[in-house]
Write an enzyme that holds these catalytic residues in place. Structure first.
Site, PDB file in Angstrom:
ATOM      1  N   ASN A   1       0.967  -1.062  -0.066  1.00  0.00           N
ATOM      2  CA  ASN A   1      -0.346   0.021   0.065  1.00  0.00           C
ATOM      3  C   ASN A   1       0.990   1.133   0.039  1.00  0.00           C
ATOM      4  O   ASN A   1       1.761   1.486   0.890  1.00  0.00           O
ATOM      5  CB  ASN A   1      -0.751  -0.013   1.210  1.00  0.00           C
ATOM      6  CG  ASN A   1      -2.051   1.025   1.261  1.00  0.00           C
ATOM      7  OD1 ASN A   1      -1.818   1.766   0.558  1.00  0.00           O
ATOM      8  ND2 ASN A   1      -2.661   1.281   2.388  1.00  0.00           N
TER       9      ASN A   1
ATOM     10  N   ARG B   1      -2.521  -2.209  -3.603  1.00  0.00           N
ATOM     11  CA  ARG B   1      -3.783  -1.554  -3.446  1.00  0.00           C
ATOM     12  C   ARG B   1      -3.871  -0.220  -4.374  1.00  0.00           C
ATOM     13  O   ARG B   1      -2.771   0.203  -4.390  1.00  0.00           O
ATOM     14  CB  ARG B   1      -3.779  -0.918  -1.917  1.00  0.00           C
ATOM     15  CG  ARG B   1      -4.878  -0.264  -1.844  1.00  0.00           C
ATOM     16  CD  ARG B   1      -4.796   0.753  -0.665  1.00  0.00           C
ATOM     17  NE  ARG B   1      -6.297   1.023  -0.384  1.00  0.00           N
ATOM     18  CZ  ARG B   1      -6.870   1.089   0.881  1.00  0.00           C
ATOM     19  NH1 ARG B   1      -6.090   0.888   2.062  1.00  0.00           N
ATOM     20  NH2 ARG B   1      -7.904   1.364   1.328  1.00  0.00           N
TER      21      ARG B   1
ATOM     22  N   HIS C   1     -13.190   2.717  -0.443  1.00  0.00           N
ATOM     23  CA  HIS C   1     -13.127   1.819   0.659  1.00  0.00           C
ATOM     24  C   HIS C   1     -13.557   0.450   0.486  1.00  0.00           C
ATOM     25  O   HIS C   1     -14.177  -0.161   1.419  1.00  0.00           O
ATOM     26  CB  HIS C   1     -13.574   2.734   1.865  1.00  0.00           C
ATOM     27  CG  HIS C   1     -13.133   3.713   2.709  1.00  0.00           C
ATOM     28  ND1 HIS C   1     -13.758   4.827   3.086  1.00  0.00           N
ATOM     29  CD2 HIS C   1     -11.912   3.757   2.958  1.00  0.00           C
ATOM     30  CE1 HIS C   1     -12.909   5.658   3.609  1.00  0.00           C
ATOM     31  NE2 HIS C   1     -11.537   4.800   3.319  1.00  0.00           N
TER      32      HIS C   1
ATOM     33  N   ARG D   1     -10.402  15.885   5.301  1.00  0.00           N
ATOM     34  CA  ARG D   1     -11.126  16.126   4.123  1.00  0.00           C
ATOM     35  C   ARG D   1     -12.598  16.678   4.503  1.00  0.00           C
ATOM     36  O   ARG D   1     -13.227  16.358   5.475  1.00  0.00           O
ATOM     37  CB  ARG D   1     -11.281  14.967   3.455  1.00  0.00           C
ATOM     38  CG  ARG D   1     -10.057  14.463   2.644  1.00  0.00           C
ATOM     39  CD  ARG D   1     -10.078  13.269   1.971  1.00  0.00           C
ATOM     40  NE  ARG D   1      -9.316  12.319   2.586  1.00  0.00           N
ATOM     41  CZ  ARG D   1      -9.633  11.010   2.395  1.00  0.00           C
ATOM     42  NH1 ARG D   1     -10.484  10.413   1.634  1.00  0.00           N
ATOM     43  NH2 ARG D   1      -8.603  10.184   3.047  1.00  0.00           N
TER      44      ARG D   1
ATOM     45  N   GLU E   1      -8.227  -4.774   5.321  1.00  0.00           N
ATOM     46  CA  GLU E   1      -7.928  -4.660   3.717  1.00  0.00           C
ATOM     47  C   GLU E   1      -6.899  -5.315   3.104  1.00  0.00           C
ATOM     48  O   GLU E   1      -7.067  -5.988   2.234  1.00  0.00           O
ATOM     49  CB  GLU E   1      -7.798  -3.012   3.735  1.00  0.00           C
ATOM     50  CG  GLU E   1      -9.171  -2.297   3.954  1.00  0.00           C
ATOM     51  CD  GLU E   1      -8.610  -0.986   4.170  1.00  0.00           C
ATOM     52  OE1 GLU E   1      -8.201  -0.684   5.404  1.00  0.00           O
ATOM     53  OE2 GLU E   1      -8.995   0.001   3.384  1.00  0.00           O
TER      54      GLU E   1
END
Ligand code: AMP
Length: 400
Positions: free
Chosen positions: A9, A94, A182, A242, A381
């Protein structure tokens, strides 16, 4: 030689990795977890056993210019030199954006790389970083297959209406639509619903991925019907830094009346907004909780976060036609009992009631109501990427 795969990742200055073996089991087994941080500056390497015990560390001075390429080759050498009973059979990456093209993970070849590069303008802050280690590995270790696993793919089967913006056709034809993100996290949640509560596996579930990035997903029978993130990972809930959903006219106002450039506006909305922007203090929920008793802005940031989760969950319940289960996951969802309690209280009209002791203890089940029920499920994940990578290379092997 034990078949081993690496999950990567990559961020702008970091490369996180996990090393898996036992690839023939239903779930590959994680052996080591680690990361390179500060790439391009003072880089650090740290790797731990699954049990969290640190097994190796290294550090480099800024002048040594340790970048992503050095880090990836350092990792490959680390695996070869120090763990040489292992054979690296694949790398799973990823990748934030699979666009319209990819509804599933894919074995990387020239065509895949070319297509994924065309998606960089859709996710300029993430996609180029995700693609960088793919290019490096293809050049430096061309015999190791690479698999790209996408954050968008899980939402690929949403209806056209669920993914459309009310924009003219020429803009929509350029790929301007809701994609959702996600997806690797929601894929994991969907995969454990059967074991968590079989009724949820076939039922109507809202999953709340509440971390530094935050979104909600409406799952029906484990399939994504709608999600709060859209064209980019900026949409939906307020996040660590964000802003979440805002009226698009705010951007015109920033450009025209406040003299921001597009790049400045982007930086404000991505990195200076959300919990950080409202509190003026921190993007970290732990800090906000600590300061909230004496700091009104910290309280406001938390209150807005919770309010927006409740509002957006209501919208997803409408899409699902009701709710059978609510799942909390990621850093805040897994660890912040007060956020979970406030969200459940705001959804009491659904019949959801909190088991306070279970919530304080961290679950797994935190509702006293049987239906709808509420759960804490730690996401994973990397395991989803490991599963997908293993399946893609097995399928490729069988098709030869
Ligand atoms: P993630 O992006 O999933 O790693 O989540 C990061 C977020 O989780 C940050 O806002 C952290 O403050 C929050 N977080 C992590 N641990 C805790 C904790 N023990 N209590 C409250 N928030 C936490």
């Amino acid at each position: 030689m034990r078949p081993t795969l690496v999950v990567l990742n990559a961020g702008s200055s970091s490369l996180k990795f996990q090393v898996f073996d036992r690839l023939d089991d239903v779930d590959p087994k994680v052996v080591w977890k680690g990361q390179y941080e500060g790439l391009g500056q003072r880089a650090r390497f740290r790797v731990a056993r699954d049990t969290a015990a640190i097994v190796d560390e290294a550090q480099w001075a800024a002048e040594e210019g340790v970048d992503h390429e050095f880090a990836l080759m350092h990792l490959v050498t680390w695996l070869q030199q120090y763990r040489n009973e292992r054979k690296l059979v694949a790398i799973g990456h990823r990748v934030v954006h699979g666009g319209d093209a990819y509804a599933a993970p894919v074995l990387v070849d020239d065509e895949v790389v070319a297509r994924l590069e065309t998606l960089s303008p859709l996710a300029p802050l993430h996609q180029p970083h995700n693609l960088q280690p793919i290019a490096i590995a293809r050049r430096r270790i061309p015999d190791v297959p690479q698999v790209a696993c996408f954050d968008t793919a899980f939402h690929h089967n949403q209806t056209e209406i669920a993914t459309m913006y009310a924009l003219p056709k020429d803009i929509r034809d350029r790929g301007v639509r809701r994609y959702g993100f996600h997806g690797l996290s929601y894929d994991y949640i969907a995969s454990v619903l059967e074991d968590t509560d079989p009724r949820l596996a076939s039922g109507r579930v809202v999953a709340a991925h509440l971390g530094n990035g935050a979104s909600l997903c409406a799952l029906s029978g484990g399939v994504s019907l709608a999600t709060t993130m859209g064209f980019s990972a900026l949409d939906g809930l307020p996040m660590g830094t964000r802003c979440g959903a805002i009226d698009a006219s705010v951007v015109f106002y920033m450009l025209r009346e406040m003299g921001h450039t597009a790049e400045e506006a982007e930086r404000v909305l991505y990195t200076q907004s959300g919990l950080l922007g409202v509190s003026g203090l921190s993007n970290d929920m732990r800090t906000l909780r600590r300061e909230a008793p004496s700091n009104a802005d910290a309280r406001k940031a938390i209150d807005l976060f919770v309010y927006r989760i409740i509002r957006e969950t209501g919208s997803l319940i409408a899409v699902l036609g009701g709710i059978d289960g609510l799942i909390f996951t990621a850093g805040i969802g897994e660890n912040d009992a007060a956020t979970r309690a406030a969200v459940v209280a705001g959804l009491s009209w659904t019949g959801l009631t909190l088991d306070e002791a279970a919530n304080t203890a961290g679950g797994p089940r935190i509702s006293s109501s049987a239906s709808p029920s509420a759960w804490v499920i730690p996401t994973n994940e990397e395991l989803v990427i490991a599963r997908q990578t293993r399946d893609v290379i097995n399928a490729a092997r069988h098709s030869v």
